[in-house]
Structure formats: C-alpha cells, structure tokens
Design a protein around this motif. Structure first.
Motif, PDB file in Angstrom:
ATOM      1  N   SER A 110       8.494   8.102   8.346  1.00 28.27           N
ATOM      2  CA  SER A 110       8.272   7.059   7.355  1.00 28.27           C
ATOM      3  C   SER A 110       9.533   6.890   6.531  1.00 28.27           C
ATOM      4  CB  SER A 110       7.081   7.430   6.450  1.00 28.27           C
ATOM      5  OG  SER A 110       6.829   6.410   5.511  1.00 28.27           O
ATOM      6  N   PRO A 111      10.374   5.909   6.875  1.00 34.48           N
ATOM      7  CA  PRO A 111      11.623   5.712   6.132  1.00 34.48           C
ATOM      8  C   PRO A 111      11.391   5.191   4.718  1.00 34.48           C
ATOM      9  CG  PRO A 111      11.342   4.019   7.814  1.00 34.48           C
ATOM     10  CD  PRO A 111      10.246   5.006   8.025  1.00 34.48           C
ATOM     11  N   ASP A 112      10.321   4.467   4.537  1.00 35.09           N
ATOM     12  CA  ASP A 112       9.909   4.016   3.207  1.00 35.09           C
ATOM     13  C   ASP A 112       8.412   3.760   3.264  1.00 35.09           C
ATOM     14  OD1 ASP A 112      11.608   1.215   4.305  1.00 35.09           O
ATOM     15  OD2 ASP A 112       9.427   1.158   4.000  1.00 35.09           O
ATOM     16  N   HIS A 131       0.830  -1.215   0.000  1.00 31.08           N
ATOM     17  CA  HIS A 131       0.000   0.000   0.000  1.00 31.08           C
ATOM     18  C   HIS A 131       0.859   1.258   0.000  1.00 31.08           C
ATOM     19  CE1 HIS A 131      -3.637  -2.289   1.899  1.00 31.08           C
ATOM     20  NE2 HIS A 131      -3.507  -2.500   0.597  1.00 31.08           N
ATOM     21  N   ASP A 132       0.273   2.325  -0.538  1.00 28.47           N
ATOM     22  CA  ASP A 132       0.979   3.607  -0.585  1.00 28.47           C
ATOM     23  C   ASP A 132       0.718   4.472   0.646  1.00 28.47           C
ATOM     24  OD1 ASP A 132       0.451   4.002  -4.164  1.00 28.47           O
ATOM     25  OD2 ASP A 132       2.147   3.157  -3.056  1.00 28.47           O
ATOM     26  N   THR A 133      -0.409   4.257   1.320  1.00 29.66           N
ATOM     27  CA  THR A 133      -0.806   5.152   2.390  1.00 29.66           C
ATOM     28  C   THR A 133      -0.821   4.427   3.722  1.00 29.66           C
ATOM     29  OG1 THR A 133      -2.251   6.267   0.784  1.00 29.66           O
ATOM     30  CG2 THR A 133      -2.534   6.853   3.097  1.00 29.66           C
ATOM     31  N   MET A 134      -0.269   5.088   4.736  1.00 26.32           N
ATOM     32  CA  MET A 134      -0.253   4.532   6.088  1.00 26.32           C
ATOM     33  C   MET A 134      -0.747   5.573   7.079  1.00 26.32           C
ATOM     34  SD  MET A 134       3.204   2.205   6.130  1.00 26.32           S
ATOM     35  CE  MET A 134       2.748   1.349   7.660  1.00 26.32           C
ATOM     36  N   TYR A 135      -1.296   5.105   8.191  1.00 28.25           N
ATOM     37  CA  TYR A 135      -1.950   5.979   9.162  1.00 28.25           C
ATOM     38  C   TYR A 135      -1.563   5.594  10.592  1.00 28.25           C
ATOM     39  CZ  TYR A 135      -5.277   6.198   5.198  1.00 28.25           C
ATOM     40  OH  TYR A 135      -5.869   6.309   3.958  1.00 28.25           O
ATOM     41  N   TRP A 136      -1.668   6.568  11.471  1.00 25.86           N
ATOM     42  CA  TRP A 136      -1.686   6.309  12.906  1.00 25.86           C
ATOM     43  C   TRP A 136      -3.006   6.821  13.455  1.00 25.86           C
ATOM     44  CZ3 TRP A 136       0.962   2.984  15.477  1.00 25.86           C
ATOM     45  CH2 TRP A 136       2.268   2.673  15.128  1.00 25.86           C
ATOM     46  N   TYR A 137      -3.687   5.945  14.214  1.00 28.24           N
ATOM     47  CA  TYR A 137      -4.908   6.306  14.918  1.00 28.24           C
ATOM     48  C   TYR A 137      -4.685   6.084  16.409  1.00 28.24           C
ATOM     49  CZ  TYR A 137      -8.017   6.573  10.818  1.00 28.24           C
ATOM     50  OH  TYR A 137      -8.645   6.932   9.640  1.00 28.24           O
ATOM     51  N   LYS A 138      -5.376   6.889  17.213  1.00 23.34           N
ATOM     52  CA  LYS A 138      -5.339   6.725  18.670  1.00 23.34           C
ATOM     53  C   LYS A 138      -6.742   6.349  19.139  1.00 23.34           C
ATOM     54  CE  LYS A 138      -4.475   9.325  22.946  1.00 23.34           C
ATOM     55  NZ  LYS A 138      -4.102  10.647  23.519  1.00 23.34           N
ATOM     56  N   TYR A 176       0.540   9.176   5.975  1.00 24.17           N
ATOM     57  CA  TYR A 176       1.622   9.343   5.022  1.00 24.17           C
ATOM     58  C   TYR A 176       1.233   8.655   3.725  1.00 24.17           C
ATOM     59  CZ  TYR A 176       5.330  11.264   7.964  1.00 24.17           C
ATOM     60  OH  TYR A 176       6.097  12.091   8.749  1.00 24.17           O
ATOM     61  N   ASN A 177       1.546   9.299   2.623  1.00 22.78           N
ATOM     62  CA  ASN A 177       1.375   8.685   1.320  1.00 22.78           C
ATOM     63  C   ASN A 177       2.733   8.629   0.642  1.00 22.78           C
ATOM     64  OD1 ASN A 177       0.879   9.025  -1.843  1.00 22.78           O
ATOM     65  ND2 ASN A 177      -0.844   7.941  -0.947  1.00 22.78           N
ATOM     66  N   ASN A 178       3.218   7.417   0.447  1.00 16.41           N
ATOM     67  CA  ASN A 178       4.518   7.244  -0.198  1.00 16.41           C
ATOM     68  C   ASN A 178       5.598   8.108   0.461  1.00 16.41           C
ATOM     69  OD1 ASN A 178       6.082   5.902  -2.021  1.00 16.41           O
ATOM     70  ND2 ASN A 178       5.194   6.865  -3.821  1.00 16.41           N
ATOM     71  N   LYS A 179       5.674   8.013   1.752  1.00 15.95           N
ATOM     72  CA  LYS A 179       6.661   8.693   2.604  1.00 15.95           C
ATOM     73  C   LYS A 179       6.405  10.187   2.802  1.00 15.95           C
ATOM     74  CE  LYS A 179      10.483   7.604   0.433  1.00 15.95           C
ATOM     75  NZ  LYS A 179      11.947   7.612   0.261  1.00 15.95           N
ATOM     76  N   GLU A 180       5.335  10.707   2.214  1.00 18.70           N
ATOM     77  CA  GLU A 180       5.044  12.126   2.365  1.00 18.70           C
ATOM     78  C   GLU A 180       3.877  12.337   3.337  1.00 18.70           C
ATOM     79  OE1 GLU A 180       4.292  14.120  -1.313  1.00 18.70           O
ATOM     80  OE2 GLU A 180       3.355  15.823  -0.325  1.00 18.70           O
ATOM     81  N   LEU A 181       4.042  13.232   4.292  1.00 18.51           N
ATOM     82  CA  LEU A 181       2.986  13.515   5.266  1.00 18.51           C
ATOM     83  C   LEU A 181       1.827  14.217   4.579  1.00 18.51           C
ATOM     84  CD1 LEU A 181       2.189  13.563   8.316  1.00 18.51           C
ATOM     85  CD2 LEU A 181       3.241  15.833   8.408  1.00 18.51           C
TER      86      LEU A 181
END
Lengths: 111, 113
Positions: free
Chosen positions: B68-70, B29-36, B49-54
């Motif tokens: 996001s290192p990668d 996947h290209d997009t990652m998230y943090w939820y609380k 983050y999408n492809n290492k970009e916030l």
C-alpha cells in the motif's frame, strides 16, 4: 474460518413473488450486512443491520436479525428479473475489523 | 468516476510466473482489502490495510504480498503462481473498517495454466 451460512444455496422464483434468504452465523457480532453480486461483477452493499436492531427496511428489502438464534433473513418483495443475482450475508467476527462472508444464495427470478 | 478500480480485469498466465494486480479507490476511505473468490463463489478475506498499515493478514501463502503506497492504493503481488491461485480477486474499501459498508471493485479474474 467461515462465519455465515446462507440458506438456501439456490432459489428460483417467478417475477412478482417474494424471495426469502436466510443467514446463520457462529460468533457474536456488532453488525450484519447483506450484499448482492450480479454475474461477473463486484459485490454491492444492500443493507446493514446492527446487533441491537431487529428489523430494517430499504425499498423492497426487509432484513431481520435474531441475535439469540444467530440468524438473519433477507426478504425481497415483488421480485423482478433484475433481482437475479447471488446474495451474501457478511458479519464482523467478534467485532473485529474482519468482515466474513457466507457462501451466498443464488437467486433466479424468472420473467 | 469508478469508486474502486482494479486492473487488470482479466489475467491469464503460466504456472511459476509472477503477476501483480492493482487497486485504487477515490472515496477517501482509510481501509482497503483484498478478497479471493473461488470457483464456488466463496469469498475469503486475504489482507486489510488501514492508512497504509497492515491490520489483517489471513493464512495466505507468503507468495502473496500486498503493498500500500498510500491509503488510496493497495496492490497485490503474487510470486510463483500455482494452479490453485486461479480465482477472482476483489479489492474493496471502507470507512471505519467492518462497521461500515464495503465498496468493491469489479474483480480481477486470474487464470493460471
């Protein structure tokens, strides 16, 4: 800010009965999703319904969407004890990348 | 193989300490998230983050810093921990942002004493 609100907050039924949970939201959306969370676990995607759809089925799940009322419902038919979990609706806020979750409905299915 | 994995699963620490939570996804996947998720089960997005970009940075204290290192990894570092930071932190990923389903990790329960 919170987008979705589930109703009821808690629901307790007997095995074999149907369970209906409702979700209301505030702004325009592209899609609405439902997730399940078992106790102590991560959320699992159940179903996605797009804003131009009115109803969708997946196994024992039936989701409806009424964009004029900004509401959705999740129906679980012939419930099982294994359906015991919290159920969350989630919407993209105004078509943004942000998926916002409601507070959830805690469903208990008694054997 | 676990699709979205987070470590550690449990973290107990003292106020004022610094801690990190790591997340990895093997779904491409290209997009990652943090939820609380707080004690009342309310799930709130923190970062995306999408492809290492916030791309999403909610109103979160600057003690929280994602990295996001990668595109397969998204870590969360928290400085000067406070009691109110106690919660379960979930990492998630998706393909195509909010138009698709999110895949969640099992959560990292942080307890600040």
């Amino acid at each position: 800010s919170q987008q979705g609100e589930e109703d009821p907050q808690a629901l307790s039924i007997q095995e074999g009965e149907n369970a209906t949970m409702n979700c209301s939201y505030k702004t325009s959306i592209n899609n609405l999703q439902w997730y399940r969370q078992n106790s102590g676990r991560g959320l699992v995607h159940l179903i996605l319904i797009r804003s131009n759809e009115r109803e969708k089925h997946s196994g024992r799940l039936r989701v409806t969407l009424d964009t004029s009322k900004k509401s959705s419902s999740l129906l679980i038919t012939a419930s099982r004890a294994a359906d015991t979990a919290s159920y969350f609706c989630a919407t993209d806020v105004g078509g943004s990348e942000k998926l916002v979750f409601g507070k959830g409905t805690k469903l208990t299915v008694n054997p | 193989d676990t699709a979205v994995s987070q470590t550690p699963k449990y973290l107990v620490t003292q106020m004022g300490n610094d801690k990190s939570i790591k997340c990895e996804q093997n779904l491409g996947h290209d997009t990652m998230y943090w939820y609380k998720q707080d004690s009342k089960k309310f799930l709130k997005i923190m970062f995306s983050y999408n492809n290492k970009e916030l791309i999403i940075n909610e109103t979160v204290p600057n003690r929280f810093s994602p990295k996001s290192p990668d595109k397969a990894h998204l870590n969360l570092h928290i400085n000067s921990l406070e009691l109110g930071d106690s919660a379960v932190y979930f990492c998630a990923s998706s393909q195509g942002g909010s138009t698709g389903e999110l895949f969640f990790g099992e959560g990292s329960r942080l307890t600040v004493l």
